[in-house]
Design a protein around this motif. Structure first.
Motif, PDB file in Angstrom:
ATOM      1  N   ALA A   1       0.835  -1.212   0.000  1.00 43.96           N
ATOM      2  CA  ALA A   1       0.000   0.000   0.000  1.00 43.96           C
ATOM      3  C   ALA A   1       0.868   1.260   0.000  1.00 43.96           C
ATOM      4  O   ALA A   1       0.579   2.220  -0.712  1.00 43.96           O
ATOM      5  CB  ALA A   1      -0.935  -0.012   1.205  1.00 43.96           C
TER       6      ALA A   1
ATOM      7  N   HIS B   1       2.242   1.739  -3.446  1.00 41.01           N
ATOM      8  CA  HIS B   1       1.213   2.254  -4.347  1.00 41.01           C
ATOM      9  C   HIS B   1       1.009   3.753  -4.145  1.00 41.01           C
ATOM     10  O   HIS B   1       0.867   4.508  -5.099  1.00 41.01           O
ATOM     11  CB  HIS B   1      -0.110   1.527  -4.105  1.00 41.01           C
ATOM     12  CG  HIS B   1      -0.100   0.131  -4.637  1.00 41.01           C
ATOM     13  ND1 HIS B   1      -0.909  -0.862  -4.132  1.00 41.01           N
ATOM     14  CD2 HIS B   1       0.626  -0.440  -5.617  1.00 41.01           C
ATOM     15  CE1 HIS B   1      -0.668  -1.982  -4.790  1.00 41.01           C
ATOM     16  NE2 HIS B   1       0.261  -1.753  -5.702  1.00 41.01           N
ATOM     17  N   GLN B   2       0.988   4.160  -2.890  1.00 38.11           N
ATOM     18  CA  GLN B   2       0.815   5.572  -2.561  1.00 38.11           C
ATOM     19  C   GLN B   2       1.935   6.398  -3.200  1.00 38.11           C
ATOM     20  O   GLN B   2       1.683   7.427  -3.825  1.00 38.11           O
ATOM     21  CB  GLN B   2       0.848   5.716  -1.027  1.00 38.11           C
ATOM     22  CG  GLN B   2       0.474   7.081  -0.523  1.00 38.11           C
ATOM     23  CD  GLN B   2      -1.004   7.362  -0.707  1.00 38.11           C
ATOM     24  OE1 GLN B   2      -1.826   6.512  -0.414  1.00 38.11           O
ATOM     25  NE2 GLN B   2      -1.326   8.518  -1.229  1.00 38.11           N
TER      26      GLN B   2
ATOM     27  N   GLN C   1       3.956  10.060  -7.502  1.00 37.51           N
ATOM     28  CA  GLN C   1       4.880  10.355  -8.603  1.00 37.51           C
ATOM     29  C   GLN C   1       4.132  10.644  -9.898  1.00 37.51           C
ATOM     30  O   GLN C   1       4.492  11.538 -10.650  1.00 37.51           O
ATOM     31  CB  GLN C   1       5.842   9.183  -8.818  1.00 37.51           C
ATOM     32  CG  GLN C   1       6.981   9.182  -7.812  1.00 37.51           C
ATOM     33  CD  GLN C   1       7.691   7.837  -7.750  1.00 37.51           C
ATOM     34  OE1 GLN C   1       7.393   6.945  -8.533  1.00 37.51           O
ATOM     35  NE2 GLN C   1       8.613   7.710  -6.820  1.00 37.51           N
ATOM     36  N   LEU C   2       3.085   9.864 -10.134  1.00 33.60           N
ATOM     37  CA  LEU C   2       2.274  10.082 -11.344  1.00 33.60           C
ATOM     38  C   LEU C   2       1.626  11.471 -11.303  1.00 33.60           C
ATOM     39  O   LEU C   2       1.673  12.216 -12.287  1.00 33.60           O
ATOM     40  CB  LEU C   2       1.212   8.981 -11.461  1.00 33.60           C
ATOM     41  CG  LEU C   2       0.255   9.060 -12.645  1.00 33.60           C
ATOM     42  CD1 LEU C   2       1.011   9.020 -13.967  1.00 33.60           C
ATOM     43  CD2 LEU C   2      -0.758   7.910 -12.597  1.00 33.60           C
ATOM     44  N   SER C   3       1.044  11.826 -10.175  1.00 36.64           N
ATOM     45  CA  SER C   3       0.418  13.146 -10.041  1.00 36.64           C
ATOM     46  C   SER C   3       1.448  14.254 -10.222  1.00 36.64           C
ATOM     47  O   SER C   3       1.192  15.251 -10.892  1.00 36.64           O
ATOM     48  CB  SER C   3      -0.227  13.309  -8.660  1.00 36.64           C
ATOM     49  OG  SER C   3      -1.295  12.420  -8.549  1.00 36.64           O
ATOM     50  N   TYR C   4       2.610  14.065  -9.630  1.00 38.48           N
ATOM     51  CA  TYR C   4       3.665  15.069  -9.744  1.00 38.48           C
ATOM     52  C   TYR C   4       4.052  15.265 -11.213  1.00 38.48           C
ATOM     53  O   TYR C   4       4.156  16.401 -11.689  1.00 38.48           O
ATOM     54  CB  TYR C   4       4.884  14.654  -8.918  1.00 38.48           C
ATOM     55  CG  TYR C   4       6.064  15.573  -9.113  1.00 38.48           C
ATOM     56  CD1 TYR C   4       6.157  16.763  -8.399  1.00 38.48           C
ATOM     57  CD2 TYR C   4       7.059  15.263 -10.042  1.00 38.48           C
ATOM     58  CE1 TYR C   4       7.215  17.622  -8.601  1.00 38.48           C
ATOM     59  CE2 TYR C   4       8.127  16.119 -10.253  1.00 38.48           C
ATOM     60  CZ  TYR C   4       8.208  17.296  -9.524  1.00 38.48           C
ATOM     61  OH  TYR C   4       9.260  18.150  -9.729  1.00 38.48           O
TER      62      TYR C   4
ATOM     63  N   THR D   1       3.849   5.599  -5.782  1.00 38.47           N
ATOM     64  CA  THR D   1       3.747   5.593  -7.241  1.00 38.47           C
ATOM     65  C   THR D   1       2.683   6.577  -7.709  1.00 38.47           C
ATOM     66  O   THR D   1       2.886   7.332  -8.662  1.00 38.47           O
ATOM     67  CB  THR D   1       3.383   4.176  -7.737  1.00 38.47           C
ATOM     68  OG1 THR D   1       4.366   3.271  -7.261  1.00 38.47           O
ATOM     69  CG2 THR D   1       3.342   4.114  -9.252  1.00 38.47           C
ATOM     70  N   ASN D   2       1.567   6.600  -7.015  1.00 40.71           N
ATOM     71  CA  ASN D   2       0.488   7.515  -7.387  1.00 40.71           C
ATOM     72  C   ASN D   2       0.915   8.968  -7.221  1.00 40.71           C
ATOM     73  O   ASN D   2       0.592   9.821  -8.052  1.00 40.71           O
ATOM     74  CB  ASN D   2      -0.756   7.220  -6.547  1.00 40.71           C
ATOM     75  CG  ASN D   2      -1.953   7.987  -7.052  1.00 40.71           C
ATOM     76  OD1 ASN D   2      -2.141   8.126  -8.260  1.00 40.71           O
ATOM     77  ND2 ASN D   2      -2.764   8.512  -6.146  1.00 40.71           N
TER      78      ASN D   2
END
Lengths: 248, 250
Positions: A167, A170-171, A176-179, A173-174
Motif C-alpha cells: 500500500a 502504491h501511494q 509520482q504520477l500526479s507530480y 507511485t500515485n
C-alpha cells in the motif's frame, strides 16, 4: 463463547481491518494480545527484518521493560532471529541458561520470569519477513490445536505487513504520477503565458522557456511555475539570452 | 482447525490485486490479456475491457484530488466525447464515481433514475450514449480515477457484467500503478502516455487567456469552460481557437 468461535472471531476481525487504510502497528499489537489470549502463553511479540538483516520489534503484547528488552536483545541472538534467518519455526524450548543456543538471551528471559519460548517465521509463500515470538512462564509445550492457531496468526501478521508495504508503494507511485502530470500541466500553461506575452507560437514559447531555464541553471518546472505565478523575469519571454561564458 | 478456509476468505476480501484470487478474477485477467503477448497498451486494454464486458465503449479517466487529468484511453468517438464532456463540464458518471468513491449507474439518460448532470446528460445523449456506468479505479486506499462504460441502448448491466466490471476496474487500476512504477523518475510511463488525452491544449489556452484577461490561470480555465458550455462547444475546440489565435477573450 466456545474457543473455536473466539479464534474465528479474532481472525475475521483482523482480516476485516486489512481492507483499505489500516495502522499496521495497531493491528499487530492487537494480534500479539490475541496470541496471549488464545494460545495459553504469557507474552508475544512481532519482529520484522530490517534491510541490514537483523530483526526489530514492531509490536508486543506487553509494554513491560523487561519484556521489551528481550526483543531488543534479539538483534544479535535469539529464537526470533533464528526463525527469521532459517524461515523455519523454532520449536518449543525450555530455557536453561548455559545449555541452549542463545546464552545472553536465555539469562535475560529467565530473569524476566519466562521458562520456555518458541518462534514462528512470518512468511508469505517464499518470502520470510520476520518472526512471531511466543514466551511462556510455564514449561508445557503448546497443544497441537494451539499450534495451528499460532501458525494462522503468524500468517495473518505476515500478510498484514506485506499488504502495508504494498500500500505504501502504491501511494508513492500515485504521488509520482500526479507530480509528473502536474509538472506537465504547469509547463503547458507557461507556454501559453509566454506565447501570449511575446506574441509567438507555442513551440517558440517552449524554446524560450527552456532556453531561459538552461541559461539560468534552473529546472524547467521551476521556471514554468514562476511564469504561472507571475513572478518570472520578463527576459524569459522576451527571448533575451543571458551572456555566454562562465557565470558567477 | 482447517486453516485453508480462513485463508481463502482472507484472500478474497484483500483489496490489493496482488493477493486477489478467485475464478472470476482469473477468467477476466485471461480474457484481458489474451492476444496481448504480455505487452498491454492502454488502448488495447480499453478495447479488451469493452469486449469482455459486452458494452459499446470504454474510457479510463485519470484524476487526483480536485483535478481531472484526462483520459488514458477511449475506444471510439462516442467514448471520446463522453470523456471530453465530463472534462469540460466537470460532471458526469466518471467524475461522480471518483468523487463519491462508488459505482455509478444511469441505465437511461433519456429517462434518468436521478436528476443529475443537467448539462452532461443531454449532451451525452446527443453524441449517442443511452446508458452510462462508471466504476472507481482504486488500489487499496489509493484512488486513481474511474472506468467509464456506455451502451447505446437503455438498461442496467446484468449481475454478471457488473461483477466482471468490478474485477476489470481492479485490474485496470493495478495496471496503471504497476506501469507507472516502472516509469523514469519524474516522468509519466510511456504506456500511460501513448494513447492518453491530457487536454494539454486547454492548459496552453488557459495560460494565454490568463494574460488576455489579467487573471490567474485557474480563473482563465473557468472562463474557458464557461464559454464552451455557454456556446454548446467542447473545451478542446474553444482552446484550439484560442491557441490558433482565431479567438481572444477581451
Amino acid at each position: 463463547m466456545a474457543r473455536e468461535e473466539l479464534v474465528v472471531r479474532a481472525l475475521v476481525e483482523m482480516a476485516d481491518s486489512l481492507v483499505g487504510d489500516f495502522d499496521v502497528v495497531e493491528l499487530l499489537t492487537g494480534l500479539a494480545s490475541r496470541c496471549v489470549e488464545l494460545l495459553g502463553i504469557s507474552a508475544a511479540g512481532v519482529m520484522v527484518a530490517t534491510v541490514k538483516g537483523d530483526v526489530r520489534l514492531v509490536a508486543s503484547s506487553s509494554e513491560a521493560m523487561r519484556v521489551l528488552e528481550l526483543f531488543e536483545l534479539q538483534a544479535e541472538e535469539g529464537p526470533c532471529l533464528d526463525a527469521y534467518r532459517s524461515g523455519e519455526p523454532v520449536d518449543h524450548l525450555i530455557l536453561n541458561a548455559g545449555s541452549d543456543p542463545w546464552p545472553r538471551f536465555s539469562v535475560a528471559a529467565l530473569e524476566a520470569g519466562f521458562q520456555s519460548v518458541s518462534a514462528l517465521p512470518l512468511r508469505l509463500r517464499d518470502i520470510t519477513i520476520g518472526a512471531l515470538n511466543l514466551f511462556s512462564v510455564g514449561v508445557a509445550p503448546m497443544s497441537e490445536s494451539n499450534a495451528v492457531v499460532a501458525r494462522a496468526l503468524a500468517d495473518l501478521a505476515a500478510i498484514s505487513i506485506i499488504q502495508h508495504r504494498v500500500a505504501d508503494e502504491h501511494q508513492r507511485t500515485n504521488e509520482q504520477l500526479s507530480y509528473a502530470l502536474n509538472s506537465r500541466i504547469i509547463i503547458e500553461q507557461a507556454k501559453g503565458i509566454i506565447a501570449e506575452r511575446a506574441g509567438v507560437d507555442l513551440s517558440e514559447a517552449f524554446d524560450r522557456l527552456r532556453g531561459y531555464a538552461r541559461d539560468h541553471n534552473r529546472r524547467l518546472t521551476e521556471v514554468a511555475f514562476a511564469a504561472v505565478d507571475g513572478t518570472l523575469d520578463p527576459d524569459a519571454w522576451s527571448g533575451a539570452r543571458a551572456p555566454r561564458g562562465p557565470r558567477a | 482447525m482447517d486453516t485453508t478456509l480462513w485463508r481463502a476468505a482472507l484472500v478474497t476480501v484483500s483489496p490489493a490485486g496482488v493477493l486477489m484470487a478467485g475464478e472470476r478474477h482469473e477468467r477476466v485477467l485471461a480474457m484481458l490479456s489474451a492476444g496481448s503477448e504480455g505487452k498491454v497498451s492502454a488502448r488495447g486494454l480499453c478495447e479488451a475491457v469493452t469486449a469482455v464486458l459486452g458494452v459499446n465503449g470504454t474510457g479510463v479517466m485519470l484524476m487526483s484530488g480536485e483535478v481531472a487529468y484526462g483520459s488514458l484511453c477511449t475506444t471510439n468517438e462516442i467514448t471520446k466525447m463522453i470523456e471530453e464532456l465530463q472534462y469540460s463540464l466537470g460532471e458526469g458518471p466518471s467524475v461522480d464515481a471518483y468523487n463519491q468513491d462508488r459505482v455509478i449507474a444511469e441505465p437511461d439518460l433519456a429517462d434518468p433514475v436521478a436528476a443529475r448532470w443537467s448539462a452532461f446528460a443531454a449532451a451525452a445523449l446527443q453524441v449517442g450514449a443511452r446508458a452510462v456506468f462508471a466504476f472507481p479505479l482504486r488500489v487499496g486506499s489509493v484512488r486513481l480515477g474511474a472506468l467509464g462504460l456506455y451502451a447505446d441502448r437503455p438498461g442496467y448491466l446484468s449481475d454478471d457484467q457488473h461483477a466482471d466490471a468490478l474485477v476489470v476496474a481492479d485490474v485496470v487500476a493495478s495496471w496503471v500503478l504497476d506501469t507507472q512504477a516502472r516509469a523514469p523518475l519524474g516522468g509519466v510511463a510511456a504506456a500511460l502516455d501513448s494513447d492518453a488525452d491530457f487536454h494539454l491544449v486547454a492548459h496552453n489556452a488557459a495560460g494565454m487567456v490568463s494574460i488576455q484577461l489579467g487573471v490567474s490561470v485557474a480563473e482563465a480555465m473557468l472562463r474557458l469552460r464557461a464559454y464552451a458550455f455557454g456556446h454548446g462547444r467542447t473545451l478542446t475546440s474553444v482552446a484550439e481557437d484560442v491557441v490558433e489565435r482565431r479567438f481572444r477573450f477581451e
